[in-house]
Design an enzyme around this catalytic site. Structure first.
Site, PDB file in Angstrom:
ATOM      1  N   GLU A 171      80.956  50.536  45.135  1.00  0.00           N
ATOM      2  CA  GLU A 171      81.098  50.280  46.576  1.00  0.00           C
ATOM      3  C   GLU A 171      80.781  51.523  47.389  1.00  0.00           C
ATOM      4  OE1 GLU A 171      85.150  48.677  46.108  1.00  0.00           O
ATOM      5  OE2 GLU A 171      84.437  46.992  47.301  1.00  0.00           O
TER       6      GLU A 171
ATOM      7  N   GLU B 102      86.650  44.005  39.112  1.00  0.00           N
ATOM      8  CA  GLU B 102      87.958  43.737  39.730  1.00  0.00           C
ATOM      9  C   GLU B 102      88.500  42.339  39.439  1.00  0.00           C
ATOM     10  OE1 GLU B 102      85.502  45.313  41.192  1.00  0.00           O
ATOM     11  OE2 GLU B 102      86.231  46.986  42.402  1.00  0.00           O
TER      12      GLU B 102
END
Ligand code: NAD
Length: 710
Positions: A112, A134
């Protein structure tokens, strides 16, 4: 934490170098240091552009799961992530070109961060992976992942990355547009620097696609027909697969649907709320504890007796070349270990090797293995009917028929040949190890290694310590399990050990419901909605009603007066012995298995077990199917069959596909809270009998306000 430098061209390098760790991870401390360095570079007028890099072998491994698992203050967490998002936006909108040199894997929060840079160059390393794991721990990529990925590559390509946690290699990441370039390893920093210099020279203002005028989501956003169709299909598939028990993939879809309908900043604000919700949920805490920390401990052999030197394995013996023997041989050969595969005849032993050959040939066909590699693997498997060939084996595992006399016979014959220090292991699924060890002339070297079917695929091995098993044998057996890449749990001897014993309660409860007149379709659907891989009746068919019946008979014979009959014993006896419906293998059990098409409930079942007019609710059935496992697992702890609660949870998830969102049978008691769990069990025991009776260990823990986990 951060090595910060500025070169003669005004290029700042922000190099992440987490002190004392092999990997860079993002947590409160590192994010603060990172933000400070980044803001300094953005504010410094002498800095013209920025290279983001790593001093480790990988770029960034992701967020710190210990931190995430321990979050208790939602508001503070929301603020913390929002601040980080502000930093990422400052990077994007700061007017200076920022490029990331991905020198290895960039995962989760690491990827990210890279996505907030204007340009990404990856080193061409075969082991490097890019993606967002995740979701596999009940979370979502909450620092812009759900917003930037689909804006970059489109919703269709983003879905498997975000919703399944799929990790991809550099070449694929470049193909779908997640990164800009792949260069030979070692050249990535120079390449990013070149891009920064070129951008400065061009006088172009670096801008992310979503900040440019007229930006459109590739392939269409949620408001377009294509985007809407993609979201509807994904939503339907998700519900069909998980019955909505896992909030993370649902929240990821919501982030895409809601966030992509607006601008990036609003999308980020939406995402951080869903992320906070997940971080606070018991589901992510359960998944992080069991799937990450629990498995990590198990794989690091945290409970291995430490005084024993590590054992390397070069050659093992496998007695019985049936389904299990052949599967174990495959796992060992693939780990570079030679396997002497012994059966009663050379032909039977060859059949076991053929099983391996077929599996590998399929891989070769699919391009997942070379012919050369397959030949090398086959050369490691030595089929035989001659015990003399076992000479030199460091370990012998027996997987012959589940008959005490046969097991005793092969033990004697193998021990006559193998070295005095070699280990003998039994893959029995039900016979207590201490009893089997009586056939051994050196019971300290005798141990249980309980594999699951199909053995070449299933990740768990239950190691059973008998009364006479030595510590060194245990340590060396654990080394073997790790050598073949599987995860061990260690249990003490007991009938059915841990896994078969607790798993068996699920099957039996399903059959108890059937006996009570509950609709079989309702029972099995409830099992699926509870999160189990199959309903209890379908599962009993899979492992065979004949086997369930045989185990009950053996247990009855062994225990005599102490034997307590269960519903499964009666139902399996009726189905298998009286009606000849043995399960799937023999063409039918609770279900019929027509050659083509899906299985169908057997038409004759209603005549055997009439369905009552009054049916329980799905929730009532689920409670019984789940709590019956929890209470048995608690008994295993009380009886010290299990050595630690986490073994119960890891063993259940890996061993029989227990749903990870509950944490495991013990994790579920923890999730409910002991007071609520004990109250529910008391109620169920009053209604349905002693199998739900609360073990003393739970009452004691409740009285002392103790918990299984922090
Ligand atoms: P299987 O019937 O497929 O294979 C057993 C093999 O042992 C056969 O090839 C047979 O020829 C061979 N054999 C029998 N007597 C022998 C002897 N005296 N010497 C050498 N070989 C002999 O059975 P399986 O499913 O592979 O199960 C084997 C063992 O593993 C059993 O103890 C079983 O309880 C246990 N186990 C089975 C499963 C499962 O799901 N099938 C799971 C865990 C453990």
């Amino acid at each position: 934490m951060i090595n910060y430098s500025i070169d003669a061209d005004g290029i700042a390098t922000v190099e992440f170098d987490y002190p004392g760790k092999a990997q860079n991870i993002l947590n409160a401390a590192s994010m603060e240091a990172y933000a400070e360095a980044m803001r300094k570079a953005l504010a410094d007028p002498t800095v013209k552009g920025i290279v983001v890099a790593s001093a480790k072998k990988d770029f960034i491994a992701g967020g710190d799961l210990a931190d995430l698992g321990a979050v208790t203050d939602a508001a503070a967490f929301h603020r913390h992530i929002s601040d980080w998002n502000k930093l990422l936006r400052a990077i994007e909108l700061g007017g200076k070109p920022v490029a990331a040199a991905l020198n290895g894997s960039a995962l989760g929060g690491g990827m990210e961060l890279a996505l907030a840079c204007h340009h990404r160059v990856a080193a061409d390393k075969p082991a490097a992976r890019f993606g967002f794991p995740e979701v596999t721990l009940g979370l979502l990529p909450g620092a812009g992942g759900t917003q930037r990925v689909p804006r970059l590559v489109g919703m269709q390509a983003a879905a498997p990355l975000l919703m399944e946690g799929k990790r991809i290699k550099a070449a694929e990441a470049q193909k779908i547009g997640l990164i800009h370039a792949v260069v030979p390893a070692g050249e990535e920093r120079q390449a990013t620097r070149n891009w920064v210099l070129e951008t400065i020279a061009s006088g172009r203002k670096p801008l992310q696609p979503w900040d440019a005028k007229g930006f459109k989501i590739p392939g269409g956003g949620p408001g377009t027909p294509a985007g809407m169709q993609m979201l509807m299909v994904a939503n339907a598939m998700l519900r069909a697969k998980t019955f909505d028990k896992y909030p993370a993939p649902r929240h990821i879809l919501s982030c895409m649907y809601e966030g992509l309908a607006t601008d990036l900043d609003t999308g980020l604000a939406i995402e951080v709320r869903y992320f906070t919700n997940l971080v606070m949920s018991p589901v992510s805490k359960n998944m992080i504890r069991s799937l990450f920390f629990g498995m990590q401990e198990a794989n690091k052999l945290a409970s291995r007796p430490s005084a024993v030197a590590q054992q390397k394995y070069l050659r093992i013996g496998m007695l019985g070349a049936g389904m299990m023997g052949a599967g174990i041989a495959i796992s060992a050969a693939m780990a570079g270990i030679d396997v002497v595969l012994l059966d009663t005849t050379a032909k039977a032993a060859e059949r076991g090797k053929d099983y391996a050959r077929k599996q590998w040939a399929r891989r070769v066909q699919q391009g997942r293995m070379t012919q050369q590699a397959m030949d090398a693997l086959l050369a490691r498997i030595h089929p035989t009917a001659d015990y003399a060939d076992l000479k030199g084996c460091e370990l012998v595992i027996e997987a012959v028929f589940e008959k005490r006399e046969i097991k005793a016979d092969v033990t004697t014959k193998a021990e006559a040949v193998i070295g005095a220090n070699a280990i003998f292991a039994s893959n029995t699924s039900t016979l207590p190890i201490t009893g089997l060890a009586e056939a051994s002339v050196r019971p300290t070297n005798f141990i249980g290694l309980h594999f699951f079917s199909p053995a070449e695929k299933m990740p768990l091995v239950e190691i059973i310590v008998g009364k006479a098993t030595g510590e060194a044998t245990l340590a060396r057996a654990m080394d073997f399990v790790r050598a073949i890449g599987k995860t061990p749990i260690v249990v003490n001897d007991s009938r059915g050990f841990y896994t078969s014993r607790v798993f068996g309660t699920y099957l039996s409860e399903g059959m108890a419901l059937l006996e009570e007149g509950v609709s079989p379709a309702l029972i099995d659907k409830a099992g699926l909605i509870a999160g189990m891989p199959l309903g209890p009746l379908a599962l009993a068919d899979e492992i065979s009603l004949e086997l369930v019946h045989k185990i009950a008979q053996q247990t009855r014979a062994d225990l005599g007066a102490a034997y307590v009959e269960r519903a499964a014993d009666r139902v399996a006896a009726r189905m298998a012995a009286d009606l000849g419906r043995l399960g799937r293998k023999s063409g039918g059990g609770f279900y019929d298995y027509p050659g083509e098409g899906p299985k169908r409930l057997w038409q004759g079942l209603a005549a055997q077990f009439p369905v009552k007019a009054q049916q329980p609710t799905v929730e009532e059935i689920i409670e019984r199917l789940i709590l019956v496992q929890s209470v048995e697992a608690a008994r295993c702890l009380e009886e010290k069959v299990l050595r630690a609660p986490i073994d119960a949870d890891v063993g259940a998830i890996l061993g029989w596909g227990y749903p990870s969102f509950r944490g495991g049978p013990i994790g579920w008691l923890h999730t409910l809270g002991l007071a609520q769990a004990v109250a529910a069990l008391d109620r169920l025991a009053a209604q349905h009998g002693s199998r739900f009776a609360v073990p003393q260990i739970l009452r004691d823990m409740l009285a002392r306000e103790k918990r299984f986990y922090a």
